[in-house]
Design a protein around this motif. Structure first.
Motif: not given
Length: 298
Positions: A35-38, A47-49, A68-71, A105-108
């Motif tokens: 899961v990627f954020g940011g 990023i929060e999620a 989890v990649s947070m930033a 999952i790549n969060c944008h």
């Protein structure tokens, strides 16, 4: 068990580029998801999620492994940089973080000056089995609208050096390189840190795939975006929109104007077809060929 570390690379300028990774090793063996954020550092909901997912998930409730990649673009996050490019070093570390996983999952979402109607990009890679799973993931995320995206090679050269809109010529993604299902939730806008839709969507996908205990919430089949229109500025100026995201507009409808500093109208923005406003710029300044409004047909 939980594990934390930084992936790190040095760019050509001698600067260290870091990617903070948290790994949740489940109590039971199973598959692996990243899961990627940011990847864009001002898209805060993702990023929060991502941080919340690592912080609040109990390994005892997990089957398999959640990475989890947070930033993902730390410099963009820490320096408030919108629309930051994904450098070679970041791309390489993202590939490293995703290698060995069966899902991504790549969060944008929308950046500081973007309004965004939530939707999910489902990546098509020419593998029917992977695409079926990706559509399952997109449905489980639960926002009800899906955009299909497929890498079709590189676009014809443009004299200006600009690349066409992402939905016309998508770049090659991790899913193409690894041959695995990937979804990109587009959730959040204008610096809002509310991660409720993103977080609950991720959790439901994890339940759907068997990483988390409990039955996934059933959602109806999502609507698929058909034709799309990426409306841009003809001249540099100040944008004055009169519509909002999630608004249905009709062919020929007035959407706003671009003016110069003195009020002279440089461009009248008109809807080319009946569509829904999915994403729009609410920042005042626009550059020539800069993004104004994105419309999708549902």
């Amino acid at each position: 068990m939980k594990e934390t570390y930084f992936l790190s690379k040095t760019n050509d300028a001698g600067e260290e580029i870091r990617l903070p990774i948290g790994v949740i090793h489940g109590a039971s063996p199973g598959e692996r998801i990243t899961v990627f954020g940011g990847q864009h550092g001002t898209e805060y909901a993702g990023i929060e999620a991502a941080m919340r997912l690592f912080r609040e998930t109990d390994p005892a409730d997990v089957t398999g492994t959640i990475v989890v990649s947070m930033a993902t673009n730390e410099a963009s996050l820490m320096n408030w940089v919108q629309f930051a490019p994904t450098t070679r070093e970041i791309s390489d570390m993202m590939l490293e973080a995703a290698t060995g996983s069966q899902y991504i999952i790549n969060c944008h979402g929308g950046e500081f000056t973007e309004l965004m109607h939530p939707y999910v990009i489902c990546r098509l890679i020419g593998n029917e089995e992977a695409e079926t799973v990706a559509m399952r993931m997109a449905r489980a995320f639960g926002v009800g609208i899906v955009s299909l995206s497929k890498y079709r090679g590189e676009p014809p050269p443009d004299p200006s050096g600009a690349r066409p809109a992402w939905w016309l010529w998508p770049k090659k993604g991790l899913c193409d390189k690894l041959g695995i299902p990937e979804i990109t939730p587009e959730v959040g806008q204008v610096g809002d840190r509310d991660d409720s839709i993103m977080y609950e969507g991720i959790l439901n996908v994890l339940r759907e795939l068997g990483f988390l205990a409990g039955k996934a919430t059933e959602h109806p089949e999502p609507s698929i975006i058909g034709d799309r229109w990426w409306l841009t500025a003809e001249e540099e100026g100040i944008f004055f929109p009169v519509v909002d995201v999630n608004q249905d507009v009709s062919k020929g409808e007035y959407l706003g104007v671009v003016r110069d500093y003195f009020g002279e109208i440089l461009q009248t923005v008109i809807a080319p077809e009946d569509a829904k406003v999915m994403n729009m710029n609410i920042g005042m300044p626009v550059k020539k060929a800069g993004f104004l409004i994105w419309l999708g047909q549902l």
